[in-house]
Design a protein around this motif. Structure first.
Motif, PDB file in Angstrom:
ATOM      1  N   VAL B  24      69.572  71.595  70.746  1.00 22.68           N
ATOM      2  CA  VAL B  24      70.946  71.705  70.219  1.00 22.68           C
ATOM      3  C   VAL B  24      71.924  71.981  71.367  1.00 22.68           C
ATOM      4  CG1 VAL B  24      72.473  73.138  68.783  1.00 22.68           C
ATOM      5  CG2 VAL B  24      70.255  72.396  67.896  1.00 22.68           C
ATOM      6  N   TYR B  25      71.535  72.878  72.263  1.00 23.94           N
ATOM      7  CA  TYR B  25      72.366  73.246  73.409  1.00 23.94           C
ATOM      8  C   TYR B  25      72.650  72.017  74.295  1.00 23.94           C
ATOM      9  CZ  TYR B  25      73.380  75.242  78.020  1.00 23.94           C
ATOM     10  OH  TYR B  25      73.943  75.526  79.236  1.00 23.94           O
ATOM     11  N   THR B  27      72.414  68.853  73.367  1.00 27.68           N
ATOM     12  CA  THR B  27      73.221  67.894  72.608  1.00 27.68           C
ATOM     13  C   THR B  27      74.696  68.297  72.645  1.00 27.68           C
ATOM     14  OG1 THR B  27      71.334  67.630  71.140  1.00 27.68           O
ATOM     15  CG2 THR B  27      73.404  66.714  70.368  1.00 27.68           C
ATOM     16  N   TYR B  28      74.951  69.583  72.461  1.00 24.89           N
ATOM     17  CA  TYR B  28      76.325  70.092  72.479  1.00 24.89           C
ATOM     18  C   TYR B  28      76.968  69.824  73.847  1.00 24.89           C
ATOM     19  CZ  TYR B  28      80.179  73.412  72.559  1.00 24.89           C
ATOM     20  OH  TYR B  28      81.417  73.964  72.702  1.00 24.89           O
ATOM     21  N   ASN B  29      76.220  70.150  74.909  1.00 19.79           N
ATOM     22  CA  ASN B  29      76.755  69.942  76.263  1.00 19.79           C
ATOM     23  C   ASN B  29      77.038  68.468  76.523  1.00 19.79           C
ATOM     24  OD1 ASN B  29      76.916  72.493  77.163  1.00 19.79           O
ATOM     25  ND2 ASN B  29      75.073  72.448  78.416  1.00 19.79           N
ATOM     26  N   ASP B  31      77.676  66.128  74.292  1.00 20.28           N
ATOM     27  CA  ASP B  31      78.749  65.564  73.453  1.00 20.28           C
ATOM     28  C   ASP B  31      80.113  66.161  73.734  1.00 20.28           C
ATOM     29  OD1 ASP B  31      76.775  64.070  72.421  1.00 20.28           O
ATOM     30  OD2 ASP B  31      76.586  65.160  70.524  1.00 20.28           O
ATOM     31  N   THR B  32      80.179  67.299  74.380  1.00 16.95           N
ATOM     32  CA  THR B  32      81.475  67.933  74.616  1.00 16.95           C
ATOM     33  C   THR B  32      81.961  67.781  76.059  1.00 16.95           C
ATOM     34  OG1 THR B  32      80.363  70.036  74.992  1.00 16.95           O
ATOM     35  CG2 THR B  32      81.256  69.658  72.776  1.00 16.95           C
TER      36      THR B  32
END
Lengths: 332, 150
Positions: B24-25, B27-29, B31-32
């Protein structure tokens, strides 16, 4: 001979009573197949776990990213559920299967995430993360194979070889001397160091063995490292460093070490260890001769001499085995 | 020993949750972060295409630094330190490995430029998202140039 045949003979010889014979037969009936089941579950766990790793490694591009990720997590969660069920149903041997698969699933999942996000970490970080995350499964496993493999993975993640090399070569006190001149004493220190670590692990294992076999696996691996270093160095020293004193020093140490282990085996009444070390001593003597006279293998006479030497070794080993069996220093 | 099944189950599920949190971490990094485009070159002296991933290093001389804050290329934040300099990886399907290897080796003769698009956030590990050949995604490039795929 089958157990039933043996029991009948023992009853006829008056070694055991008919009642004891039936009790032994009953006990064996209840407990037979344990080893077979354990090996089968271990093998199945290894094959399935490695298979999942290979499938993930090979077919990762055929499926969408999220599906792959959820797929691997779902499979992993299923195995964890299975593992928990084995506790509820008290299936100890099946538990080993799930513990092995879960340990391997950790590596497979890290690998998949690494592929998906193009991570550029090397083997060390991968092995370290794998070994840390697999610890809960390894801790509860009674498999020495899994525990040993886990410990080797951890050592690999910690760059043990690199650390060890540095410890030997770059210690400050060694910087003031030419360390190459002290290879043999350093190797002897290394071997004793491994033995010490094995001894510590064995002592810890005595306290925690009922909970985990990690201590036993670690003790075995350190002892294997000691023997490996002993033999590798004991046989190659005269090839790599043509120094007479060093050569005899390491040979003397090998003999003293193995004789010492045999004496310890007598003290602990461990006939298996005694036999193993006696065989290794004989093999070592044979190997020293083989290395020394390896030049002869270019001639026909050399081949004959080597063949005769092997026959002599077999004879000596068989004689040793028979002799140890009848030794009075062992109570049984 | 632990007898409580709840504690035991939580203990066994802990590694799975750690891996999920990590995914998740990342993926977040990914995508942002902002997309940055960097030119790549061979990672010497080892082979560029080892199995299913490309090993490369970033050619900072050919990478425009204006796309980063203050116009400074954050060279130390990209890729992992390896024996012969910083080394990066881009995973590719096995069947395309030899094709991409050949294209990469002959890039100067064929006038090809190789670039990688990273998702970049300051002080976070950049995540490689796409491999470009002459400005096109490598799949699109191979689809448009089927002769190169041999």
């Amino acid at each position: 001979m089958l157990l039933s045949g043996k029991l009948q003979r023992w009853v006829e010889q008056g070694l055991i009573s008919a009642e004891q014979s039936s009790q032994i037969a009953k006990y064996e009936k209840q407990h037979s197949g344990g080893m077979f089941l354990k090996i089968s579950f271990t093998l199945a766990g290894l094959l399935i776990g490695l298979g999942i790793c290979l499938v993930i490694g090979a077919n990762w591009d055929g499926l969408p990213v999220m599906l792959r990720l959820f797929g691997v997590f779902a499979v992993f969660a299923g195995f964890i559920y299975g593992l928990c069920r084995t506790y509820a149903l008290d299936k100890a041997k099946l538990r080993e299967f799930f513990l092995i698969v879960c340990s391997l699933m950790i590596g497979a999942t890290i690998g998949l995430i690494g592929q998906m996000f193009n991570l550029d970490g090397g083997w060390q970080s991968f092995a370290l993360a794998w070994s840390i995350l697999a610890l809960p499964y390894v801790f509860f496993s009674r498999s020495r194979l899994l525990n040993g493999a886990w410990f080797l993975l951890l050592l690999s993640g910690l760059e043990w070889g690199h650390f060890f090399e540095r410890m030997i070569v770059w210690w400050p006190w060694l910087a003031i001397v030419k360390w190459e001149d002290y290879v043999v004493p350093l190797m002897i220190v290394c071997i004793l160091f491994f033995c010490g670590l094995s001894w510590i692990a064995r002592k810890i294992d005595e306290k925690i063995h009922q909970y985990t076999v990690i201590g036993e696996a670690v003790a075995l691996i350190f002892m294997f490292m000691a023997y490996y270093t002993l033999f590798w160095f004991g046989l190659t020293q005269d090839i790599f460093h043509n120094r007479y004193v060093d050569m005899w020093l390491i040979r003397l140490f090998v003999v003293v070490f193995l004789v010492g282990r045999m004496l310890m085996a007598v003290h602990n009444q461990n006939v298996v260890s005694f036999k193993r070390n006696a065989f290794l001593l004989e093999l070592y003597i044979f190997a020293v001769f083989a290395v020394q006279f390896s030049g002869l293998l270019t001639t026909g006479i050399g081949f004959i001499a080597c063949g005769l030497l092997i026959l002599l070794l077999i004879k000596v080993l068989r004689y040793t085995s028979r002799y140890i069996k009848n030794m009075e220093i062992f109570n049984d | 020993m632990i007898k409580d099944m709840k504690i035991l189950s939580a203990l066994f599920a802990l590694p799975l949750f750690c891996l999920m949190a990590w995914a998740v971490y990342l993926t977040y990094n990914r995508d942002t972060g902002i997309d940055v485009r960097v030119a790549v070159q061979g990672y010497d002296p080892r082979d560029l295409f080892s199995g299913r991933y490309i090993q490369y290093t970033i050619d900072w001389d050919k990478t425009p630094c204006e796309q980063f804050a203050d116009g400074v290329c954050p060279q130390d934040e990209f890729c992992a330190e390896a024996r012969w300099g910083r080394q990066c990886r881009f995973y590719i399907p096995e069947e395309y490995a030899s094709t991409l290897d050949n294209l990469f080796m002959l890039r100067n003769q064929n006038d090809l430029s190789f670039e990688v698009i990273y998702s970049y956030k300051p002080k976070k590990k950049p995540i490689a998202k796409r491999l470009l050949i002459n400005g096109l995604d490598w799949r699109e490039y191979l689809a448009l140039h089927p002769a190169d795929e041999k």
